[in-house]
Design a protein around this motif. Structure first.
Motif, mmCIF file in Angstrom:
data_model
loop_
_atom_site.group_PDB
_atom_site.id
_atom_site.type_symbol
_atom_site.label_atom_id
_atom_site.label_comp_id
_atom_site.label_asym_id
_atom_site.label_seq_id
_atom_site.Cartn_x
_atom_site.Cartn_y
_atom_site.Cartn_z
ATOM 1 N N ALA A 119 44.777 42.646 39.509
ATOM 2 C CA ALA A 119 44.354 44.024 39.290
ATOM 3 C C ALA A 119 44.946 44.932 40.364
ATOM 4 N N PRO A 120 45.371 46.127 40.002
ATOM 5 C CA PRO A 120 45.919 47.062 40.987
ATOM 6 C C PRO A 120 44.875 47.401 42.047
ATOM 7 N N PRO A 121 45.305 47.707 43.273
ATOM 8 C CA PRO A 121 44.357 48.091 44.330
ATOM 9 C C PRO A 121 43.776 49.469 44.046
ATOM 10 N N PRO A 122 42.641 49.808 44.647
ATOM 11 C CA PRO A 122 42.059 51.146 44.460
ATOM 12 C C PRO A 122 43.047 52.236 44.836
ATOM 13 N N GLY A 123 43.218 53.206 43.946
ATOM 14 C CA GLY A 123 44.166 54.276 44.208
ATOM 15 C C GLY A 123 45.611 53.886 44.033
ATOM 16 N N ALA A 129 54.531 37.826 47.277
ATOM 17 C CA ALA A 129 53.793 37.143 46.213
ATOM 18 C C ALA A 129 52.816 38.094 45.540
ATOM 19 N N ARG A 130 52.182 38.944 46.336
ATOM 20 C CA ARG A 130 51.251 39.917 45.754
ATOM 21 C C ARG A 130 51.979 40.894 44.842
ATOM 22 N N ALA A 131 53.147 41.360 45.302
ATOM 23 C CA ALA A 131 53.941 42.269 44.468
ATOM 24 C C ALA A 131 54.340 41.581 43.168
ATOM 25 N N GLY A 132 54.680 40.290 43.239
ATOM 26 C CA GLY A 132 55.049 39.545 42.039
ATOM 27 C C GLY A 132 53.896 39.440 41.060
ATOM 28 N N ARG A 133 52.699 39.168 41.559
ATOM 29 C CA ARG A 133 51.536 39.077 40.670
ATOM 30 C C ARG A 133 51.220 40.430 40.041
ATOM 31 N N LEU A 134 51.379 41.490 40.828
ATOM 32 C CA LEU A 134 51.093 42.827 40.308
ATOM 33 C C LEU A 134 52.087 43.220 39.221
ATOM 34 N N PRO A 163 47.177 47.010 33.510
ATOM 35 C CA PRO A 163 45.800 47.249 33.947
ATOM 36 C C PRO A 163 45.583 48.715 34.306
ATOM 37 N N VAL A 164 44.505 49.300 33.798
ATOM 38 C CA VAL A 164 44.149 50.684 34.097
ATOM 39 C C VAL A 164 42.673 50.714 34.475
ATOM 40 N N ALA A 165 42.340 51.485 35.503
ATOM 41 C CA ALA A 165 40.951 51.573 35.950
ATOM 42 C C ALA A 165 40.037 51.946 34.789
ATOM 43 N N GLY A 166 38.828 51.363 34.782
ATOM 44 C CA GLY A 166 37.891 51.577 33.675
ATOM 45 C C GLY A 166 37.569 53.033 33.425
ATOM 46 N N SER A 167 37.312 53.790 34.500
ATOM 47 C CA SER A 167 36.962 55.206 34.334
ATOM 48 C C SER A 167 38.120 56.002 33.753
ATOM 49 N N THR A 168 39.340 55.665 34.179
ATOM 50 C CA THR A 168 40.526 56.348 33.656
ATOM 51 C C THR A 168 40.712 56.021 32.175
ATOM 52 N N LYS A 169 40.536 54.754 31.835
ATOM 53 C CA LYS A 169 40.677 54.335 30.440
ATOM 54 C C LYS A 169 39.677 55.066 29.553
ATOM 55 N N GLU A 170 38.442 55.220 30.039
ATOM 56 C CA GLU A 170 37.412 55.927 29.259
ATOM 57 C C GLU A 170 37.808 57.375 29.018
ATOM 58 N N ARG A 171 38.343 58.042 30.035
ATOM 59 C CA ARG A 171 38.754 59.438 29.881
ATOM 60 C C ARG A 171 39.856 59.570 28.854
#
Length: 360
Positions: free
Chosen positions: A329-333, A318-323, A28-36
């Motif tokens: 989706a990754p957290p902001p930043g 569990a959160r680390a496992g899902r990530l 997963p990559v942030a939308g704005s980053t993917k666009e750039r």
């Protein structure tokens, strides 16, 4: 001259690992980053090397989980929760093989496991617990993680501070160790304690430093910070185990016979502190209050029940496992901070002088 991945990364203002993730579509990559990135690809007329792309995508079904001590309940709870998510075969992406790597707290073993996981083309890596401080080791870890990320491996730090040079390539689930430690010491100060000893973990660990910083911040805010020499006098470093807590408590009593409270680096250390106090004929909390950290399962069943700081270790694992599996989706930043909670129980009380109306 042919346009390279590094050229695209420079144009988009991101790392080469991020460009690789966008092009491979395996993270997963942030939308704005993917666009750039995609705009830079188009502007530079970058042609993806099909063979390299196929190779980069050929990660295995193995996910490595690095822990300092698999016998420590702290790491056991995290590793179990991580493994549960990694092995979840009913998920949309299917399950993978979780391999728990016990470093024994050795920086060399940590680096060796990362190298081995890179050779096995691991699909993911989760690093748990505090990091070893020091520029040389931090740089060596960053190099290995950068290589793993560039090859398509998902990387999650759980209970470790973020690695700034790899902010875009590595997701961090951090623990609020400073805040938790500060609230714990504030609790003791609020009860009237002024002579508080601190049993710290290994000096080279980030977790040790952050918890000690929180403790001393609370003392400073109450006007009890003192000189560095005074602070060190009431601080004893050791390992995160029971025997270290026992030995440290005896040393603190030798340095300050009028001690009224002890804060331990974790709950296991706190059990050792309690044992040492009892062997010296002191009652808990009537003579000396004791507090721990982590809220491990045995804490509530200790006698007396242990005041501590709760980290939701299973939820964080569990959160680390899902990530690391790409199911969340990754957290902001790229950084999520897990809040801690003060658990006040029977092992802490007001000093006897305060409880009877006398001076502290």
């Amino acid at each position: 001259m042919a346009v390279t991945l590094a050229d695209v990364a420079a144009r988009a203002g991101v790392s080469a690992a991020t460009v690789s993730r966008v092009l491979n579509g395996n993270y997963p990559v942030a939308g704005s980053t993917k666009e750039r990135v995609l705009r830079a690809v188009e502007d530079l007329d970058y042609v993806v090397n099909g063979h390299a792309r196929a190779l980069a995508a050929s990660t295995s079904d193995l996910v490595g989980v690095l822990v300092n001590d698999v016998a420590d309940p702290f790491f056991g709870l995290i590793a179990s929760a991580v493994q549960g998510e990694i092995s979840e075969s009913d998920s949309p992406v299917g399950g993978k093989l979780a391999v728990v790597c016990n470093t024994g707290g050795s920086p060399e073993a940590e680096l060796n496991y990362l190298t081995l996981l890179e050779r096995q083309r691991a699909a993911g890596v989760v690093l748990t617990g505090g990091a070893v401080e020091g520029t040389e080791h931090t740089a060596a870890v960053a190099v290995r993680l950068a290589r793993l990320a560039a090859s398509g491996t998902r990387i999650v730090l759980c209970g470790r501070p973020p690695l700034t040079p790899l902010a875009e390539a590595v997701i961090t689930v951090a623990f609020d160790n400073r805040g938790g430690a500060q609230r714990l010491t504030e609790h003791l100060l609020g009860l009237g304690h002024r002579r508080i000893g601190y049993v710290a973990g290994p000096a080279e660990r980030t977790t040790t430093r952050h918890r000690l910083e929180g403790h001393r911040a609370a003392l400073a805010a109450a006007g009890l910070g003192g000189s560095p020499e005074q602070q060190d006098r009431l601080t004893v470093h050791g390992y995160y185990d029971r025997s270290s807590g026992y030995d440290a408590a005896l040393e603190l009593l030798r340095r300050e016979p009028g001690l009224t409270a002890v804060v331990a680096a974790n709950d296991t250390v706190a059990l050792g502190v309690c044992a040492a106090l009892r062997d010296q004929g002191l009652r808990i909390p009537e003579d000396v209050s004791v507090a721990g950290f982590d809220d491990l399962p045995f804490s509530v069943d200790a006698v007396p029940a242990l005041t501590t700081v709760r980290i939701p270790l299973q939820e964080a694992g569990a959160r680390a496992g899902r990530l690391v599996m790409g199911r969340q989706a990754p957290p902001p930043g790229g950084v999520a901070t897990v809040r801690t909670e003060l658990m006040v129980r029977a092992s802490t009380a007001a000093p006897r002088a305060v409880g009877t109306g006398g001076a502290a």
